[in-house]
Design a protein around this motif. Structure first.
Motif, short mmCIF file in Angstrom:
data_model
loop_
_atom_site.label_atom_id
_atom_site.label_comp_id
_atom_site.label_asym_id
_atom_site.label_seq_id
_atom_site.Cartn_x
_atom_site.Cartn_y
_atom_site.Cartn_z
N ASN A 454 51.62 55.18 0.53
CA ASN A 454 52.02 56.56 0.26
C ASN A 454 52.69 56.66 -1.12
O ASN A 454 52.43 57.59 -1.89
CB ASN A 454 52.99 56.98 1.36
N ASN A 455 53.54 55.69 -1.43
CA ASN A 455 54.17 55.67 -2.76
C ASN A 455 53.12 55.53 -3.85
O ASN A 455 53.19 56.20 -4.88
CB ASN A 455 55.15 54.50 -2.87
N ALA A 456 52.13 54.64 -3.62
CA ALA A 456 51.08 54.44 -4.62
C ALA A 456 50.36 55.77 -4.86
O ALA A 456 50.02 56.13 -5.99
CB ALA A 456 50.12 53.37 -4.14
N LYS A 458 51.66 58.78 -4.35
CA LYS A 458 52.57 59.77 -4.96
C LYS A 458 52.81 59.49 -6.44
O LYS A 458 52.89 60.40 -7.25
CB LYS A 458 53.93 59.73 -4.23
N TYR A 459 52.95 58.20 -6.76
CA TYR A 459 53.41 57.89 -8.13
C TYR A 459 52.27 57.45 -9.06
O TYR A 459 52.46 56.66 -9.96
CB TYR A 459 54.53 56.84 -8.07
N SER A 460 51.06 57.96 -8.82
CA SER A 460 49.95 57.71 -9.75
C SER A 460 49.56 59.05 -10.36
O SER A 460 49.56 60.07 -9.66
CB SER A 460 48.76 57.12 -9.01
N GLN A 482 48.74 47.64 -4.58
CA GLN A 482 48.75 47.74 -6.03
C GLN A 482 48.25 49.12 -6.47
O GLN A 482 47.36 49.69 -5.86
CB GLN A 482 47.83 46.66 -6.58
N ASP A 483 48.89 49.65 -7.54
CA ASP A 483 48.37 50.91 -8.09
C ASP A 483 48.36 50.83 -9.60
O ASP A 483 48.82 49.84 -10.18
CB ASP A 483 49.21 52.10 -7.60
N ARG A 484 47.80 51.84 -10.25
CA ARG A 484 47.81 51.87 -11.72
C ARG A 484 48.55 53.12 -12.18
O ARG A 484 48.15 53.80 -13.10
CB ARG A 484 46.38 51.84 -12.26
N TYR A 501 67.96 55.84 -3.28
CA TYR A 501 67.72 55.75 -4.73
C TYR A 501 66.32 56.25 -5.10
O TYR A 501 65.33 55.87 -4.49
CB TYR A 501 67.91 54.31 -5.24
N ARG A 502 66.27 57.09 -6.11
CA ARG A 502 64.98 57.56 -6.63
C ARG A 502 65.02 57.45 -8.14
O ARG A 502 66.01 57.77 -8.77
CB ARG A 502 64.75 59.02 -6.23
N CYS A 503 63.92 56.97 -8.75
CA CYS A 503 63.91 56.81 -10.21
C CYS A 503 63.98 58.16 -10.89
O CYS A 503 63.47 59.15 -10.37
CB CYS A 503 62.64 56.12 -10.68
N GLY A 513 60.29 63.21 -2.12
CA GLY A 513 60.62 61.94 -1.47
C GLY A 513 62.06 61.96 -1.00
O GLY A 513 62.84 62.83 -1.39
N SER A 514 62.38 60.99 -0.19
CA SER A 514 63.74 60.95 0.36
C SER A 514 64.54 59.77 -0.18
O SER A 514 65.74 59.68 0.01
CB SER A 514 63.67 60.83 1.88
N GLY A 515 63.88 58.83 -0.85
CA GLY A 515 64.59 57.64 -1.35
C GLY A 515 64.86 56.63 -0.25
O GLY A 515 65.65 55.72 -0.42
N LEU A 516 64.18 56.80 0.90
CA LEU A 516 64.45 55.89 2.02
C LEU A 516 63.35 54.85 2.21
O LEU A 516 63.60 53.76 2.70
CB LEU A 516 64.56 56.69 3.33
N GLY A 517 62.10 55.24 1.80
CA GLY A 517 60.93 54.41 2.09
C GLY A 517 61.11 52.95 1.77
O GLY A 517 61.01 52.07 2.64
N LEU A 518 61.43 52.64 0.51
CA LEU A 518 61.51 51.23 0.10
C LEU A 518 62.68 50.50 0.75
O LEU A 518 62.59 49.30 1.02
CB LEU A 518 61.58 51.12 -1.42
N SER A 519 63.78 51.22 0.99
CA SER A 519 64.90 50.53 1.62
C SER A 519 64.52 50.13 3.04
O SER A 519 64.92 49.07 3.54
CB SER A 519 66.18 51.36 1.56
P1 ADP Z 1 60.77 58.05 -2.27
O1 ADP Z 1 59.39 57.69 -2.60
O2 ADP Z 1 60.91 58.85 -1.03
O3 ADP Z 1 61.53 58.63 -3.41
P2 ADP Z 1 61.16 55.20 -1.97
O4 ADP Z 1 62.31 54.42 -1.44
O5 ADP Z 1 59.85 54.98 -1.32
O6 ADP Z 1 61.59 56.72 -1.94
O7 ADP Z 1 61.04 54.83 -3.49
C1 ADP Z 1 62.14 54.83 -4.33
C2 ADP Z 1 61.74 55.16 -5.76
O8 ADP Z 1 60.96 54.08 -6.30
C3 ADP Z 1 60.89 56.35 -5.90
O9 ADP Z 1 61.67 57.52 -6.05
C4 ADP Z 1 60.09 56.06 -7.15
O10 ADP Z 1 60.79 56.52 -8.29
C5 ADP Z 1 60.01 54.56 -7.20
N1 ADP Z 1 58.69 54.07 -6.72
C6 ADP Z 1 58.37 53.66 -5.49
N2 ADP Z 1 57.08 53.26 -5.41
C7 ADP Z 1 56.56 53.43 -6.65
C8 ADP Z 1 55.27 53.21 -7.24
N3 ADP Z 1 54.23 52.73 -6.52
N4 ADP Z 1 55.10 53.51 -8.54
C9 ADP Z 1 56.12 53.99 -9.27
N5 ADP Z 1 57.39 54.22 -8.79
C10 ADP Z 1 57.60 53.95 -7.48
#
Ligand code: ADP
Length: 558
Positions: A454-456, A458-460, A482-484, A501-503, A513-519
């Motif tokens: 889902n992140n891949a 969203k962030y492409s 993996q994404d590009r 945390y969100r970039c 996003g909620s900033g929870l996925g990766l944690s």
């Molecule tokens: P969310 O996606 O809900 O913001 P995540 O915990 O999944 O929260 O991700 C934290 C942050 O990491 C995201 O806000 C994003 O900035 C960065 N990130 C995660 N996955 C990717 C990715 N595949 N490519 C670029 N940035 C990513």
């Protein structure tokens, strides 16, 4: 607006920290340093040590007086009377001397009979030095007794009320600086002499006896006394006695170690002319003062370091808490938005369907798909939030079971494949055939994979590619997504795994996003005894790898 608010919050927190901790701490340290500097300059410390020494010297003189008086008193009682007749007096004096070898000579003086009878300690006739010195002493005594005797007697009689047999002492140095000799005598009124007579009994203590026995015993007595309380008690005090104008010890206490004395006292009541000197063994007051200061500076330094450490820790915690508070408020804004969008879409498409005005059958299909996809998004989000709150409360439990990981990954991706392709992504799936069964929690692993995919998605931006691989590497199984896409700057690659945390600024990029996925992904990977790694470069894309161990996972709680 919000940036401004954060700034003032931060400033306020820093100000509080400064006022509540840093200022008092700095003031305390400053005061302590000032205090120590002051002590260094003040002479009161030196004076305190000197008071101790003064006290010891006073006791030493008092002890000497007591001991010498105790020595002489019994002799005074046995002394002959001036009217006893010359030969009887002489015999008596000789007898006293033979019973008391510690005396050099004994004499009886009587003004009325103009009598001065002296007797030398027998057995010293061959000792020329002894004889010469004794004769000289007797000559001096004979010279000034007629001049001083009346005064001496009056003084003794004045003391008579207080003491049994008052004793006075005289003493002086002879023999020059090369061979100093101490001459002394004790005088008293022999028992039974009528009150109107000027009569004196005299005994002179042998200087060898004084030097080898009397004075060393006195010093030992004083220095080992239980009531001796000294400030520098690690270093015992040491004493010595020397003649005036010559600081070489004439007698010294057993532990005397040389060096300059700290304080001196010239005896007057007993053995006049003896200079008693005292110091600490192996150190000086100045050294002790310097050591005391050094020790205090060190303690102060250590305390200051602790204090600085404490302030730094508090500051770090405070700013962490503040960041977390900010992230939480962003999270609420994001989540509300995340919930509202799919709900609005679902409602819109459901209402359109309800009206039944659509002509094309494909449209129905499309609307149903959108409703399904949006509700799936909602479910995923709610699952994430629920999982997160369970983890936070320490209630998250995993159901570890032996699982065919290849099948799990494939079927999870299958349910998502359509959506991936719909979004125009090139999709590659690489599952190697040699994956042994692994003990995992099926649902948790599927959710981690979905979060990464889902992140891949969203962030492409332009480069739409998603590659998922599952392969074995030594004792691990790696699940790679993996994404590009837009990639992640180096300095944020660790932070993205922190909760909320969100970039970048949430208001700047409008990807929801909620900033929870990766944690969650990290928590799940660690609960399986593995970890999640990221390899990414901005604008080049990212690769997330969940590495799971092949042996049984440790229990959750990572
Ligand atoms: P969310 O996606 O809900 O913001 P995540 O915990 O999944 O929260 O991700 C934290 C942050 O990491 C995201 O806000 C994003 O900035 C960065 N990130 C995660 N996955 C990717 C990715 N595949 N490519 C670029 N940035 C990513």
């Amino acid at each position: 607006m919000s940036k401004k608010r954060r700034l003032t919050e931060r400033t306020r927190a820093l100000l509080t920290l400064e006022l509540a901790i840093v200022l008092p701490a700095a003031a305390l340290m400053g005061f302590s340093i000032w205090n120590l500097k002051h002590i260094q300059r003040s002479e009161s410390v030196q004076a305190a040590f000197e008071r101790d020494f003064y006290h010891v010297l006073q006791i030493a003189e008092k002890k000497s007086l007591e001991k010498a008086t105790d020595l002489v008193t019994p002799i005074g009682k046995q002394f002959p009377n001036p009217d006893d007749g010359e030969s009887k007096i002489k015999t008596r004096l000789a007898q006293i001397l033979s019973e008391h070898p510690e005396y050099r000579f004994a004499a009886l003086y009587d003004k009325k009979n103009n009598l001065l009878l002296t007797r030398l300690q027998p057995g010293h006739e061959q000792d020329q030095v002894f004889c010469a010195l004794t004769q000289e002493a007797i000559k001096t005594v004979a010279y000034w007794l007629p001049l001083e005797a009346s005064k001496m007697v009056t003084n003794l009689r004045m003391e008579a009320g207080k003491e049994e047999l008052p004793v006075g002492f005289e003493g002086w140095w002879t023999g020059g600086e090369n061979q100093p000799m101490y001459v002394n005598f004790a005088f008293f009124i022999p028992a039974g002499v009528p009150k109107d007579r000027v009569t004196l009994g005299i005994v002179a203590l042998d200087d060898e006896y004084l030097r080898e026995s009397f004075l060393p015993a006195m010093m030992k007595d004083v220095l080992t006394s239980k009531s001796l309380v000294m400030r520098g008690d690690v270093h015992p005090p040491v004493m010595m006695i020397h003649p005036p104008r010559d600081s070489t010890p004439w007698v010294a206490s057993a532990n005397w170690d040389g060096g300059k004395p700290e304080l001196e006292r010239t005896f007057t009541d007993v053995f006049p002319g003896l200079h008693l000197a005292i110091k600490y063994q192996g150190t000086t007051i100045a050294d002790m003062g310097a050591r005391f200061l050094r020790y205090n500076y060190m303690v102060l330094g250590a305390l200051s370091l602790l204090m600085i450490g404490g302030v730094w820790l508090t500051y770090r915690n405070l700013s962490r808490e503040m960041t977390l508070a900010r992230l939480k408020s962003d999270f609420i804004a994001n989540v509300s938005h995340e919930l509202r969008t799919p709900l609005a879409l679902i409602r819109l498409y459901a209402e359109t369907l309800e009206l039944g005005r659509l002509m094309a059958k494909e449209k129905y299909q499309e609307y149903f798909r959108i409703i399904r996809e949006e509700s799936e998004r909602l479910t995923a989000l709610i699952n994430n939030i629920l999982d997160f709150s369970r983890i936070e409360a320490g209630r998250k439990e995993y159901e570890f079971k032996e699982t065919n990981l290849a099948e799990l990954v494939h079927s999870t991706l299958e349910s998502y494949r359509f959506q991936i392709q719909q979004n125009g992504f090139a999709f590659e799936e690489n599952i190697s055939g040699d994956i042994p069964p692994v003990v995992v929690d099926r649902e948790a692993i599927a959710r981690s994979l979905l979060n990464l995919v889902n992140n891949a998605l969203k962030y492409s931006k332009d480069q739409k590619y998603i590659g998922v691989s599952l392969y074995r590497s030594n004792t691990r199984v790696n699940l790679e997504v993996q994404d590009r896409g837009m990639g992640i700057p180096k300095n944020e690659q660790e932070k993205i795994f922190e909760k909320f945390y969100r970039c970048g600024d949430a208001l700047v990029h409008n990807i929801k996003g909620s900033g929870l996925g990766l944690s969650l992904v990290r928590h799940i990977a660690r609960a399986h005894g593995g970890d999640v790694l990221v390899d990414s470069a901005p604008e080049k894309g990212s690769k997330f790898t969940i590495a799971l161990p092949l042996d049984s996972p440790t229990q959750p709680g990572a």
